[in-house]
Design an enzyme around this catalytic site. Structure first.
Site, PDB file in Angstrom:
ATOM      1  N   GLN A 191       0.922  -1.094   0.033  1.00 38.63           N
ATOM      2  CA  GLN A 191      -0.165  -0.075   0.011  1.00 38.63           C
ATOM      3  C   GLN A 191       0.813   1.192  -0.068  1.00 38.63           C
ATOM      4  O   GLN A 191       0.759   2.039  -0.639  1.00 38.63           O
ATOM      5  CB  GLN A 191      -0.707  -0.090   1.166  1.00 38.63           C
ATOM      6  CG  GLN A 191      -2.003  -0.940   1.135  1.00 38.63           C
ATOM      7  CD  GLN A 191      -3.151  -0.597   0.067  1.00 38.63           C
ATOM      8  OE1 GLN A 191      -3.531   0.392  -0.224  1.00 38.63           O
ATOM      9  NE2 GLN A 191      -3.375  -1.792  -0.639  1.00 38.63           N
TER      10      GLN A 191
ATOM     11  N   SER B 182      13.123  -0.926   2.271  1.00 33.52           N
ATOM     12  CA  SER B 182      12.247  -0.333   1.129  1.00 33.52           C
ATOM     13  C   SER B 182      13.173   1.005   0.839  1.00 33.52           C
ATOM     14  O   SER B 182      12.369   1.612  -0.077  1.00 33.52           O
ATOM     15  CB  SER B 182      10.986  -0.145   1.972  1.00 33.52           C
ATOM     16  OG  SER B 182      10.374  -1.291   2.547  1.00 33.52           O
TER      17      SER B 182
ATOM     18  N   ASP C 151       0.100  -4.483   9.801  1.00 34.95           N
ATOM     19  CA  ASP C 151      -0.701  -4.322  10.946  1.00 34.95           C
ATOM     20  C   ASP C 151      -0.008  -4.782  12.519  1.00 34.95           C
ATOM     21  O   ASP C 151      -0.241  -3.927  13.275  1.00 34.95           O
ATOM     22  CB  ASP C 151      -2.049  -5.054  10.833  1.00 34.95           C
ATOM     23  CG  ASP C 151      -2.975  -4.671   9.842  1.00 34.95           C
ATOM     24  OD1 ASP C 151      -3.073  -3.382   9.737  1.00 34.95           O
ATOM     25  OD2 ASP C 151      -3.154  -5.245   8.843  1.00 34.95           O
ATOM     26  N   GLN C 152       0.668  -5.771  12.388  1.00 35.52           N
ATOM     27  CA  GLN C 152       1.135  -6.320  13.520  1.00 35.52           C
ATOM     28  C   GLN C 152       2.441  -5.607  14.226  1.00 35.52           C
ATOM     29  O   GLN C 152       2.562  -5.751  15.525  1.00 35.52           O
ATOM     30  CB  GLN C 152       1.666  -7.729  13.451  1.00 35.52           C
ATOM     31  CG  GLN C 152       2.688  -8.226  12.489  1.00 35.52           C
ATOM     32  CD  GLN C 152       2.430  -8.378  11.038  1.00 35.52           C
ATOM     33  OE1 GLN C 152       1.488  -7.743  10.600  1.00 35.52           O
ATOM     34  NE2 GLN C 152       3.082  -8.933  10.393  1.00 35.52           N
ATOM     35  N   VAL C 153       3.023  -4.540  13.367  1.00 39.67           N
ATOM     36  CA  VAL C 153       3.880  -3.790  14.102  1.00 39.67           C
ATOM     37  C   VAL C 153       3.614  -2.320  14.271  1.00 39.67           C
ATOM     38  O   VAL C 153       4.221  -1.463  14.795  1.00 39.67           O
ATOM     39  CB  VAL C 153       5.269  -3.896  13.079  1.00 39.67           C
ATOM     40  CG1 VAL C 153       5.720  -5.462  12.731  1.00 39.67           C
ATOM     41  CG2 VAL C 153       5.087  -3.054  11.705  1.00 39.67           C
ATOM     42  N   GLN C 154       2.168  -2.167  13.787  1.00 40.41           N
ATOM     43  CA  GLN C 154       1.780  -0.482  14.046  1.00 40.41           C
ATOM     44  C   GLN C 154       1.924  -0.210  15.375  1.00 40.41           C
ATOM     45  O   GLN C 154       2.144   1.132  15.507  1.00 40.41           O
ATOM     46  CB  GLN C 154       0.516  -0.419  13.325  1.00 40.41           C
ATOM     47  CG  GLN C 154       0.523  -0.445  11.776  1.00 40.41           C
ATOM     48  CD  GLN C 154      -0.829  -0.257  11.140  1.00 40.41           C
ATOM     49  OE1 GLN C 154      -2.031  -0.001  11.900  1.00 40.41           O
ATOM     50  NE2 GLN C 154      -1.074  -0.624   9.815  1.00 40.41           N
TER      51      GLN C 154
ATOM     52  N   HIS D 189      -6.496   0.102   7.081  1.00 40.85           N
ATOM     53  CA  HIS D 189      -7.478  -0.860   7.582  1.00 40.85           C
ATOM     54  C   HIS D 189      -7.454  -0.498   9.192  1.00 40.85           C
ATOM     55  O   HIS D 189      -6.393  -0.218   9.738  1.00 40.85           O
ATOM     56  CB  HIS D 189      -6.372  -2.361   7.533  1.00 40.85           C
ATOM     57  CG  HIS D 189      -7.065  -3.259   7.981  1.00 40.85           C
ATOM     58  ND1 HIS D 189      -8.494  -3.835   7.963  1.00 40.85           N
ATOM     59  CD2 HIS D 189      -6.732  -4.340   8.663  1.00 40.85           C
ATOM     60  CE1 HIS D 189      -8.729  -4.774   8.673  1.00 40.85           C
ATOM     61  NE2 HIS D 189      -7.578  -5.343   8.924  1.00 40.85           N
TER      62      HIS D 189
ATOM     63  N   GLY E 255      -2.037  -3.190  -3.197  1.00 39.72           N
ATOM     64  CA  GLY E 255      -1.153  -2.247  -3.381  1.00 39.72           C
ATOM     65  C   GLY E 255      -0.853  -1.869  -5.077  1.00 39.72           C
ATOM     66  O   GLY E 255      -0.812  -0.787  -5.648  1.00 39.72           O
TER      67      GLY E 255
ATOM     68  N   ASP F 163     -13.578  -6.925   6.719  1.00 39.53           N
ATOM     69  CA  ASP F 163     -12.586  -7.363   5.977  1.00 39.53           C
ATOM     70  C   ASP F 163     -11.989  -8.656   6.453  1.00 39.53           C
ATOM     71  O   ASP F 163     -11.497  -9.485   5.637  1.00 39.53           O
ATOM     72  CB  ASP F 163     -11.483  -6.189   6.255  1.00 39.53           C
ATOM     73  CG  ASP F 163     -10.222  -6.205   5.306  1.00 39.53           C
ATOM     74  OD1 ASP F 163     -10.276  -6.153   4.084  1.00 39.53           O
ATOM     75  OD2 ASP F 163      -9.248  -6.825   5.700  1.00 39.53           O
TER      76      ASP F 163
HETATM   77  P1  NDP Z   1       3.595  -4.261   3.827  1.00 40.26           P
HETATM   78  O1  NDP Z   1       3.989  -5.435   4.536  1.00 40.26           O
HETATM   79  O2  NDP Z   1       3.486  -4.279   2.251  1.00 40.26           O
HETATM   80  O3  NDP Z   1       4.335  -3.226   4.532  1.00 40.26           O
HETATM   81  C1  NDP Z   1       5.675  -2.998   4.453  1.00 40.26           C
HETATM   82  C2  NDP Z   1       6.345  -1.736   4.681  1.00 40.26           C
HETATM   83  O4  NDP Z   1       6.262  -1.560   5.989  1.00 40.26           O
HETATM   84  C3  NDP Z   1       7.746  -1.931   4.220  1.00 40.26           C
HETATM   85  O5  NDP Z   1       8.306  -0.535   3.882  1.00 40.26           O
HETATM   86  C4  NDP Z   1       8.420  -2.057   5.597  1.00 40.26           C
HETATM   87  O6  NDP Z   1       9.765  -1.608   5.787  1.00 40.26           O
HETATM   88  C5  NDP Z   1       7.688  -1.083   6.506  1.00 40.26           C
HETATM   89  N1  NDP Z   1       8.031  -1.539   7.718  1.00 40.26           N
HETATM   90  C6  NDP Z   1       7.900  -2.640   8.607  1.00 40.26           C
HETATM   91  N2  NDP Z   1       8.074  -2.615   9.852  1.00 40.26           N
HETATM   92  C7  NDP Z   1       8.277  -1.551   9.961  1.00 40.26           C
HETATM   93  C8  NDP Z   1       8.706  -0.531  11.216  1.00 40.26           C
HETATM   94  N3  NDP Z   1       8.923  -1.201  12.159  1.00 40.26           N
HETATM   95  N4  NDP Z   1       8.967   0.794  11.139  1.00 40.26           N
HETATM   96  C9  NDP Z   1       8.544   1.552   9.807  1.00 40.26           C
HETATM   97  N5  NDP Z   1       8.337   0.778   8.705  1.00 40.26           N
HETATM   98  C10 NDP Z   1       8.225  -0.490   8.926  1.00 40.26           C
HETATM   99  O7  NDP Z   1       2.311  -3.794   4.318  1.00 40.26           O
HETATM  100  P2  NDP Z   1       0.831  -3.625   3.409  1.00 40.26           P
HETATM  101  O8  NDP Z   1       0.970  -2.717   2.412  1.00 40.26           O
HETATM  102  O9  NDP Z   1       0.518  -4.764   3.049  1.00 40.26           O
HETATM  103  O10 NDP Z   1      -0.246  -3.361   4.533  1.00 40.26           O
HETATM  104  C11 NDP Z   1      -0.317  -1.956   5.076  1.00 40.26           C
HETATM  105  C12 NDP Z   1      -1.521  -1.695   5.672  1.00 40.26           C
HETATM  106  O11 NDP Z   1      -2.530  -1.428   4.586  1.00 40.26           O
HETATM  107  C13 NDP Z   1      -2.067  -2.612   6.706  1.00 40.26           C
HETATM  108  O12 NDP Z   1      -2.738  -1.958   7.536  1.00 40.26           O
HETATM  109  C14 NDP Z   1      -3.051  -3.554   5.706  1.00 40.26           C
HETATM  110  O13 NDP Z   1      -4.038  -4.212   6.592  1.00 40.26           O
HETATM  111  C15 NDP Z   1      -3.632  -2.393   4.983  1.00 40.26           C
HETATM  112  N6  NDP Z   1      -4.167  -2.985   3.651  1.00 40.26           N
HETATM  113  C16 NDP Z   1      -3.260  -3.633   2.845  1.00 40.26           C
HETATM  114  C17 NDP Z   1      -3.687  -4.090   1.498  1.00 40.26           C
HETATM  115  C18 NDP Z   1      -2.775  -4.755   0.560  1.00 40.26           C
HETATM  116  O14 NDP Z   1      -2.945  -4.447  -0.598  1.00 40.26           O
HETATM  117  N7  NDP Z   1      -1.639  -5.282   1.018  1.00 40.26           N
HETATM  118  C19 NDP Z   1      -5.075  -3.857   1.040  1.00 40.26           C
HETATM  119  C20 NDP Z   1      -5.852  -2.901   1.963  1.00 40.26           C
HETATM  120  C21 NDP Z   1      -5.130  -2.459   3.007  1.00 40.26           C
HETATM  121  P3  NDP Z   1      10.836  -2.756   5.384  1.00 40.26           P
HETATM  122  O15 NDP Z   1      10.973  -2.972   3.845  1.00 40.26           O
HETATM  123  O16 NDP Z   1      12.179  -2.233   5.868  1.00 40.26           O
HETATM  124  O17 NDP Z   1      10.798  -3.962   6.030  1.00 40.26           O
HETATM  125 MG    MG Z   2      -7.708  -7.426   4.917  1.00 35.97          MG
END
Ligand code: NDP
Ligand code: MG
Ligand code: MG
Length: 341
Positions: free
Chosen positions: A28, A53, A83-86, A108, A134, A191
């Site tokens: 996303q 990233s 979600d789990q690290v938010q 979400h 995304g 969801d």
């Molecule tokens: P991703 O798993 O794709 O996101 C990973 C990103 O978060 C990477 O840039 C990662 O960095 C970064 N990250 C991980 N840990 C940390 C941290 N401790 N501090 C800062 N950055 C961190 O997530 P999604 O895009 O799947 O999901 C994001 C949100 O969107 C969630 O709430 C999900 O429920 C929601 N959502 C997701 C959808 C999807 O299409 N996947 C659809 C609709 C909603 P690094 O690369 O360094 O690990």
């Molecule tokens: Mg979902």
């Protein structure tokens, strides 16, 4: 009938007048950040130290800061880490830098709904949740289209949170396709239920059982793969275009009759009872607690289940067959057959 908002219902200038921090640059995150930028919005990315990233975001010319610095600079903070690290990222690097007038955005409702995050006084809490992965959100935007989205307002401190959320949704292309208003509770519970009972959990188990039934009866795995997995997309495409009715209209009368007589034998009323139990675990927080408790221990159950799924024979059959399909290109970020990530 739910009200649906389109481009004309949203004022892009609202979000163009704000400073947005996108926290996380994954599925996303990259889509929101790039679509916002292309819509003329001031955007920066917040990532943890040593993030993998970072290079991707910088290659797109985006400014990457620490999460704390990004939040400090911004007045709209979209949290797009998993979600789990938010809740940890929020407690350590976001909350200390929020000030009254800021807006905290989510894609979400999980952490708000289950009480893992709560925002300070004076901060808006809203959601813009695209109903698609995304990579589709970005691809559709670039093609001049959009992915439908949900918006919700949990806390309207400014009195303008809904207009801000709609404006954000417009900037990422959501109002091109249509935006529906919901609540954090409704979005989170539906969801989770949809992905667990039908889209991910239900369909995966159905496909695996179908594959097992055919191969255990001595049919070739390649044929079984085509019949229970590959053709699924063709069926789903018809359902998206015209509902279950169009799918039934398009298949042969033999298939349609078999659908009526055998569907309810396979998915019998017990399945609905099981679905209700799944929904109940979602609603009372049992699922959320199980997921987060496991993640807090490093995800041992999650990793075990993932490995078990990847070891199912349908995956090896599929991998071999797909190499022969020149027309199926796998996603850039997904490497087939990977076991450790
Ligand atoms: P991703 O798993 O794709 O996101 C990973 C990103 O978060 C990477 O840039 C990662 O960095 C970064 N990250 C991980 N840990 C940390 C941290 N401790 N501090 C800062 N950055 C961190 O997530 P999604 O895009 O799947 O999901 C994001 C949100 O969107 C969630 O709430 C999900 O429920 C929601 N959502 C997701 C959808 C999807 O299409 N996947 C659809 C609709 C909603 P690094 O690369 O360094 O690990
Ligand atoms: Mg979902
Ligand atoms: Mg057939």
């Amino acid at each position: 009938m739910a009200e649906i908002y389109y481009d004309d219902d949203a004022d892009l200038s609202i979000i163009q007048g704000r400073h947005v921090a996108v926290i996380g640059y994954g599925s996303q995150g990259h889509a929101h950040a790039l679509n916002l930028r292309d819509s003329g919005v001031d955007v920066r990315i917040g990532l943890a130290e040593g993030s993998t990233s970072r290079a991707k975001a910088e290659a797109e010319g985006l400014r990457v800061l620490s999460v704390a610095d990004a939040v400090e600079e911004a007045d709209v903070i979209m949290i797009l880490t998993p979600d789990q690290v938010q809740r940890t990222v929020y407690a350590e690097s976001i909350q200390p830098h929020l000030t009254a007038g800021d807006a905290l955005f989510f894609a979400h409702g999980f952490n708000i709904r289950f009480g893992y995050i709560s925002a300070p006084e004076g901060v808006d809490v809203a959601m813009v949740a695209p109903k698609g992965p995304g990579h589709t959100v970005r691809r559709e935007f670039e093609a001049g289209r959009g992915v439908p989205a949900l918006i919700a307002v949990e806390k309207d401190s400014s009195g303008n949170a809904e207009a801000l959320a709609l404006s954000y949704a417009k900037a990422i292309g959501g109002t091109r396709a249509g935006v529906i208003k919901t609540t954090f509770t409704e979005e989170t519970e539906t969801d989770l239920f949809g992905e667990q009972a039908v889209l991910c959990g239900g369909v995966s188990q159905l496909v695996q059982y179908g594959f097992e039934t055919l191969t255990e009866a001595g049919y070739k795995p390649e044929i079984a793969y085509f019949e229970v997995l590959h053709e699924l997309k063709l069926i789903v495409d018809l359902m998206i275009e015209g509902g279950i009715a169009k799918q039934r209209w398009s298949v042969s009368d033999t298939a349609e009759y078999g659908d009526y007589v055998s569907g309810p034998r396979v998915i019998d009323p017990h399945v609905k009872e099981n679905m209700k139990a799944v929904l109940s675990d979602i609603q009372d927080g049992t699922f959320a607690k199980r997921f987060i408790d496991d993640q807090d221990k490093g995800g041992p159950e999650f990793k075990e289940l993932r490995a078990k799924g990847e070891a199912h024979p349908i995956e090896a059959t599929g991998r071999e067959l797909r190499q022969l399909f020149s027309w199926i290109k796998s996603n850039d970020d997904y490497t087939e057959g990977q076991v450790s990530r």
